[in-house]
Design an enzyme around this catalytic site. Sequence first.
Site, PDB file in Angstrom:
ATOM      1  CB  ALA A 166     -21.729  74.892 -52.292  1.00 57.39           C
ATOM      2  CE1 TYR A 192     -20.111  73.513 -57.112  1.00 60.90           C
ATOM      3  CE2 TYR A 192     -20.394  72.002 -58.943  1.00 60.90           C
ATOM      4  CZ  TYR A 192     -20.765  72.454 -57.700  1.00 60.90           C
ATOM      5  OH  TYR A 192     -21.805  71.853 -57.037  1.00 60.90           O
ATOM      6  NE  ARG A 210     -23.989  65.958 -67.726  1.00 59.65           N
ATOM      7  CZ  ARG A 210     -23.230  65.848 -68.807  1.00 59.65           C
ATOM      8  NH1 ARG A 210     -23.266  64.743 -69.557  1.00 59.65           N
ATOM      9  NH2 ARG A 210     -22.413  66.839 -69.156  1.00 59.65           N
TER      10      ARG A 210
HETATM   11  C1  UD1 Z   1     -22.299  71.264 -64.703  1.00 55.66           C
HETATM   12  C2  UD1 Z   1     -21.383  71.331 -63.576  1.00 55.66           C
HETATM   13  C3  UD1 Z   1     -22.108  70.743 -62.388  1.00 55.66           C
HETATM   14  C4  UD1 Z   1     -23.321  71.522 -62.061  1.00 55.66           C
HETATM   15  C5  UD1 Z   1     -24.167  71.601 -63.289  1.00 55.66           C
HETATM   16  C6  UD1 Z   1     -25.337  72.525 -63.098  1.00 55.66           C
HETATM   17  C7  UD1 Z   1     -18.971  71.112 -63.924  1.00 55.66           C
HETATM   18  C8  UD1 Z   1     -17.911  70.268 -64.522  1.00 55.66           C
HETATM   19  N1  UD1 Z   1     -20.227  70.611 -64.010  1.00 55.66           N
HETATM   20  O1  UD1 Z   1     -22.609  69.871 -64.895  1.00 55.66           O
HETATM   21  O2  UD1 Z   1     -21.316  70.735 -61.283  1.00 55.66           O
HETATM   22  O3  UD1 Z   1     -24.041  70.933 -61.025  1.00 55.66           O
HETATM   23  O4  UD1 Z   1     -23.387  72.067 -64.394  1.00 55.66           O
HETATM   24  O5  UD1 Z   1     -24.926  73.800 -62.798  1.00 55.66           O
HETATM   25  O6  UD1 Z   1     -18.732  72.158 -63.395  1.00 55.66           O
HETATM   26  N2  UD1 Z   1     -26.484  71.753 -72.324  1.00 55.66           N
HETATM   27  C9  UD1 Z   1     -27.225  71.978 -73.476  1.00 55.66           C
HETATM   28  N3  UD1 Z   1     -27.777  73.212 -73.672  1.00 55.66           N
HETATM   29  C10 UD1 Z   1     -27.640  74.233 -72.776  1.00 55.66           C
HETATM   30  C11 UD1 Z   1     -26.893  74.000 -71.592  1.00 55.66           C
HETATM   31  C12 UD1 Z   1     -26.325  72.750 -71.404  1.00 55.66           C
HETATM   32  O7  UD1 Z   1     -27.375  71.091 -74.308  1.00 55.66           O
HETATM   33  O8  UD1 Z   1     -28.190  75.310 -73.019  1.00 55.66           O
HETATM   34  C13 UD1 Z   1     -25.882  70.422 -72.122  1.00 55.66           C
HETATM   35  C14 UD1 Z   1     -24.416  70.494 -71.745  1.00 55.66           C
HETATM   36  O9  UD1 Z   1     -23.618  70.561 -72.885  1.00 55.66           O
HETATM   37  C15 UD1 Z   1     -24.238  69.184 -70.993  1.00 55.66           C
HETATM   38  C16 UD1 Z   1     -25.615  68.941 -70.356  1.00 55.66           C
HETATM   39  O10 UD1 Z   1     -26.511  69.806 -71.025  1.00 55.66           O
HETATM   40  O11 UD1 Z   1     -23.983  68.140 -71.886  1.00 55.66           O
HETATM   41  C17 UD1 Z   1     -25.680  69.215 -68.888  1.00 55.66           C
HETATM   42  O12 UD1 Z   1     -25.210  70.523 -68.628  1.00 55.66           O
HETATM   43  P1  UD1 Z   1     -25.320  71.192 -67.182  1.00 55.66           P
HETATM   44  O13 UD1 Z   1     -26.702  71.216 -66.717  1.00 55.66           O
HETATM   45  O14 UD1 Z   1     -24.553  72.468 -67.234  1.00 55.66           O
HETATM   46  O15 UD1 Z   1     -24.639  70.173 -66.186  1.00 55.66           O
HETATM   47  P2  UD1 Z   1     -23.291  69.350 -66.215  1.00 55.66           P
HETATM   48  O16 UD1 Z   1     -22.413  69.667 -67.360  1.00 55.66           O
HETATM   49  O17 UD1 Z   1     -23.711  67.956 -66.054  1.00 55.66           O
END
Ligand code: UD1
Length: 350
Positions: free
Chosen positions: A78, A180, A248
């Site tokens: 995917a 996605y 998470r």
């Molecule tokens: C998102 C995707 C999920 C994917 C995952 C990893 C959607 C709705 N969700 O999930 O499918 O598996 O990304 O690619 O498409 N954060 C920070 N700092 C950063 C980056 C992120 O604090 O530099 C925070 C974000 O705001 C969020 C959390 O970390 O609250 C998790 O982010 P992330 O790893 O992108 O995952 P998801 O949002 O859970």
Amino acid sequence: MRVLITGGAGFIGSHVTRALAAAGHDVSVLDCLHPAAHQPGSDVREVHGVPVRRGDLRDRDTVESALAGVDAVVHQAAMVGMGVDLADLPAYVGNNDLATAVLLAGMARLRVPRLVLAGSMVVYGEGAYACADHGPVRPAPRELADLAVGQFEPRCPHCASLLDPGTVDEDARLDPRSVYAATKLAQEHLTAAWARESGSAAVALRYHNVYGPGMPRDTPYSGVAAIFRSALERGEAPQVYEDGRQRRDFVHVTDVAAANVAALASLDARPPGLRAYNVASGEPRTVADMAATLAAAMDGLAPVVTGAFRAGDVRHVVACPRRARDELGFTAQVPFAAGLAEFATAPLRA
Ligand code: UD1
């Protein structure tokens, strides 16, 4: 069993390949070596001793030749993550949904009756919440006006009061909120239709936030664990969005691989149709907590909580891992602290 693993050269797929081979299955891998997951020009020929057949799942002949003689498919291929912008839309639909449709049609034609699908917690949208006055509710996407003033918790759709987060189980309403997410939910619907009409058994494993060795480095498609690890490696502080208290479930990739082995073993005992399972550690953490634990393990700069936000992010997604435990016998084995300590020095993919 003779098992075809799609996407078996990727981050999660390569761990699944190793685990299924170790469990005694005769495995083969079909992977297109997509540029979002593999360096351009990379030519991966084998994964843990299993040869990689390079090919595109959207191509019927490729799929049918890979399916010949196979008893089961474990479909990991995917395009993942949040993507860059809406220009990615056709690529997500093509790689995730059209590819799944071609795969399922091939499985129907060649009578391959077993499928494990790599699903995602993104199908839920926001996690589970309760309002003090209205009980369990599903919040709408958060308002930019709230986020801009640092009000990050979602509100009750009836009275706008702030909600208490809980754990999300597999019967929760599905509410995909990104391209996605929509393509991952469509995969489940297509698989359910195939299973019903062909009398086959299928499992969707809804992965929560997966991390571990071989995770892709910092790209627009990477999860937060890889982004933080890359920042720390550059000598920079992890940038934690919102107030860092969003939660998470970070699940280790070897646990995800073990869930696939358990799901495959469960297929023969189940009636035709699709059943979904959360794949999670059961040890939820805040993003700030994950950043601090990783920074300490890498002896790096302390994280900075920025208050910045990504429109479209959900606040808390915390899994109820009970169904996978009760029906698949799957319980995650890697504790959060040990998993992150290992991740601090684990190889990542370029
Ligand atoms: C998102 C995707 C999920 C994917 C995952 C990893 C959607 C709705 N969700 O999930 O499918 O598996 O990304 O690619 O498409 N954060 C920070 N700092 C950063 C980056 C992120 O604090 O530099 C925070 C974000 O705001 C969020 C959390 O970390 O609250 C998790 O982010 P992330 O790893 O992108 O995952 P998801 O949002 O859970």
